[in-house]
Design a protein around this motif. Structure first.
Motif, mmCIF file in Angstrom:
data_model
loop_
_atom_site.group_PDB
_atom_site.id
_atom_site.type_symbol
_atom_site.label_atom_id
_atom_site.label_comp_id
_atom_site.label_asym_id
_atom_site.label_seq_id
_atom_site.Cartn_x
_atom_site.Cartn_y
_atom_site.Cartn_z
ATOM 1 N N GLY A 238 8.401 3.218 -8.548
ATOM 2 C CA GLY A 238 8.453 4.568 -7.992
ATOM 3 C C GLY A 238 9.856 5.145 -8.007
ATOM 4 N N TRP A 239 10.843 4.308 -7.665
ATOM 5 C CA TRP A 239 12.241 4.754 -7.671
ATOM 6 C C TRP A 239 12.685 5.109 -9.080
ATOM 7 N N GLY B 6 0.814 -1.206 0.000
ATOM 8 C CA GLY B 6 0.000 0.000 0.000
ATOM 9 C C GLY B 6 0.853 1.264 0.000
ATOM 10 N N LEU B 7 1.906 1.258 0.826
ATOM 11 C CA LEU B 7 2.810 2.417 0.847
ATOM 12 C C LEU B 7 3.519 2.583 -0.494
ATOM 13 N N ALA B 8 3.952 1.462 -1.075
ATOM 14 C CA ALA B 8 4.633 1.527 -2.373
ATOM 15 C C ALA B 8 3.700 2.061 -3.450
ATOM 16 N N ALA B 9 2.439 1.607 -3.433
ATOM 17 C CA ALA B 9 1.475 2.074 -4.427
ATOM 18 C C ALA B 9 1.182 3.561 -4.247
ATOM 19 N N LEU B 10 1.066 3.991 -2.991
ATOM 20 C CA LEU B 10 0.801 5.406 -2.731
ATOM 21 C C LEU B 10 1.964 6.274 -3.207
ATOM 22 N N ALA B 11 3.193 5.851 -2.914
ATOM 23 C CA ALA B 11 4.355 6.610 -3.373
ATOM 24 C C ALA B 11 4.403 6.687 -4.889
ATOM 25 N N LEU B 12 4.085 5.571 -5.539
ATOM 26 C CA LEU B 12 4.086 5.562 -7.011
ATOM 27 C C LEU B 12 3.023 6.504 -7.560
ATOM 28 N N LEU B 13 1.840 6.495 -6.959
ATOM 29 C CA LEU B 13 0.782 7.393 -7.421
ATOM 30 C C LEU B 13 1.189 8.854 -7.249
ATOM 31 N N ILE B 14 1.863 9.156 -6.144
ATOM 32 C CA ILE B 14 2.329 10.527 -5.936
ATOM 33 C C ILE B 14 3.323 10.925 -7.009
ATOM 34 N N ALA C 227 9.719 11.234 3.591
ATOM 35 C CA ALA C 227 10.010 9.830 3.865
ATOM 36 C C ALA C 227 9.190 8.922 2.954
ATOM 37 N N LEU C 228 7.930 9.237 2.781
ATOM 38 C CA LEU C 228 7.075 8.423 1.923
ATOM 39 C C LEU C 228 7.511 8.483 0.463
ATOM 40 N N VAL C 229 7.755 9.692 -0.029
ATOM 41 C CA VAL C 229 7.990 9.880 -1.463
ATOM 42 C C VAL C 229 9.402 9.475 -1.882
ATOM 43 N N TYR C 230 10.394 9.768 -1.025
ATOM 44 C CA TYR C 230 11.781 9.546 -1.433
ATOM 45 C C TYR C 230 12.418 8.300 -0.812
#
Length: 416
Positions: free
Chosen positions: A355-356, A5-13, A331-334
């Motif tokens: 995301g990376w 979920g965190l990975a998906a959220l970061a990717l969406l951002i 922290a979430l995004v990077y």
């Protein structure tokens, strides 16, 4: 389920950020439309300087070397320097007036020395003219600034005095004492302004990027600025306004209609505050350039950290809640994408890797603009950690009454 979920959220951002086009480097002075006025408007450059002995000769020399067809003069405001900043300019300019000559009686709040430079051959844009060389009648004034007034930041107080001395020029060129300009910079600024009846045109000066610390941290400075203020959005008729303080050309009448420099007297982030203010009165333009370059060195990470910390907490409106939110957001995004890509498995790994990759890809245009290796993009999470630390440092300094420190002045208190 938390990790995917965190990975998906970061990717969406990152997908949302990429859609803004903030990463683009094609919004620059070379691609912008430019007019060729039949009669070029008058311009006065206003340069505030406080303890800039190391760079002032190159900066003023580049201004005096401008190849501009219209009326152009320079006002240097010596903001109570104690390192001989003004003396360097006096010594290098040719044909200084004799004692008691050239005084401007109309400026009661500070003293003025009017210095004219004779016509003659154009030297290199780097050094100031030597005796007998001159620069097409360019007029340079050195103003000894008044003591800092209550309620003002130091730079804006100096700028306000220079604007007062500029008189009725059509445009004011607000530029910093550590910026060196190519000879066609002013012509380009005015051309862009006149082509779209723009009230303000600003170039994001190209920062020095020579030392290891600069190569690691400086391209990201502009990258993060673009993320906050996407240039394409700034240049739209409506929406956010911003500017880059090292090089701003503003119409005098637009500035006066907006309330003058006094309207932003206590702004620590004065350039973006001015950009937003002027945009309420008409279109503005902001873009990259390699015509205007910062010549201030940042040999180690320390001076870069100080530069960031000076205004980072002000960007957050001195709000502890916004500071916490910013650190968690960084922290979430990077940090989340690379950590999950390296140390997790399954969907979280692949979403983190995506995301990376998108993060690294968005950094490539800026790295190319600064002629840095594409591999620096892999270090962006670590660079973001450095900037997060500087933001926390900014808040800590503010809490100690040392916020906005610049040239011996703590200025954050007046910005609240």
């Amino acid at each position: 389920m938390i990790a995917p979920g965190l990975a998906a959220l970061a990717l969406l951002i990152w997908l949302g950020l990429a859609a803004t086009g903030f990463w683009r480097t094609d919004i620059n002075d070379r691609r912008a439309a430019k007019a060729q006025p039949a009669a070029w408007p008058s311009v006065v450059a206003v340069v505030p300087a406080r303890n800039e002995a190391d760079v002032i000769a190159r900066s003023i020399g580049s201004l005096a070397a401008q190849d501009y067809p219209g009326s152009f003069s320079i006002v240097l405001v010596d903001d109570n320097s104690d390192d001989g900043t003004a003396d360097i300019v006096r010594a290098d300019l040719s044909l200084l007036p004799q004692a008691g000559e050239g005084l401007d009686e109309g400026l009661s709040s500070f003293s003025s020395e009017a210095i004219s430079v004779e016509e003659g051959r154009r030297p290199s844009p780097n050094p100031l003219p030597q005796a007998g060389e001159g620069l097409n009648g360019t007029r340079v004034r050195i103003l000894r600034g008044a003591p800092l007034a209550a309620g003002w930041t130091g730079k804006l107080w100096a700028v306000s005095q220079g604007v007062k001395a500029a008189g009725t020029a059509d445009y004011l060129w607000l530029t910093d004492a550590d910026i060196e300009h190519a000879p066609d910079t002013l012509r380009t600024l005015v051309g862009i302004a006149e082509s779209g009846e723009r009230r303000l045109v600003s170039f994001m000066a190209k920062l020095r990027c020579d030392t290891l610390a600069e190569r690691a941290l400086i391209p990201a400075f502009v990258f993060f600025f673009q993320m906050l203020y996407p240039f394409a959005w700034v240049n739209r008729a409506r929406g956010i306004g911003a500017a880059a303080g090292g090089c701003m050309l503003v119409r005098r009448d637009a500035l006066e209609a907006a309330g003058g420099i006094a309207a932003i007297r206590n702004a620590l982030i004065d350039d973006c505050t001015l950009g937003a203010l002027i945009k309420r009165h008409g279109p503005i333009w902001l873009g990259l350039t390699d015509r205007s370059r910062s010549i201030r060195p940042y040999d180690t990470p320390g001076p870069i950290a100080a530069m960031i910390a000076r205004s980072a907490y002000a960007q957050l409106d001195y709000s502890p809640l916004k500071l916490i939110g910013t650190v968690l957001g960084l922290a979430l995004v990077y940090f989340t994408p690379p950590l999950l890509a390296l140390f997790h498995a399954g969907a979280a790994r692949w979403l983190g890797a995506a995301g990376w990759a998108l993060m690294a890809a968005s950094f490539q245009p800026m790295l190319h603009f600064y002629r840095r290796s594409p591999l620096w993009s892999l270090a962006l999470p670590g660079i973001a950690a450095f900037y997060a630390g500087c933001t926390i440092l900014s808040a800590w300094q503010h809490g100690r009454g040392r916020g906005g420190m610049w040239k011996g002045r703590a200025q954050a208190a007046v910005g609240q």
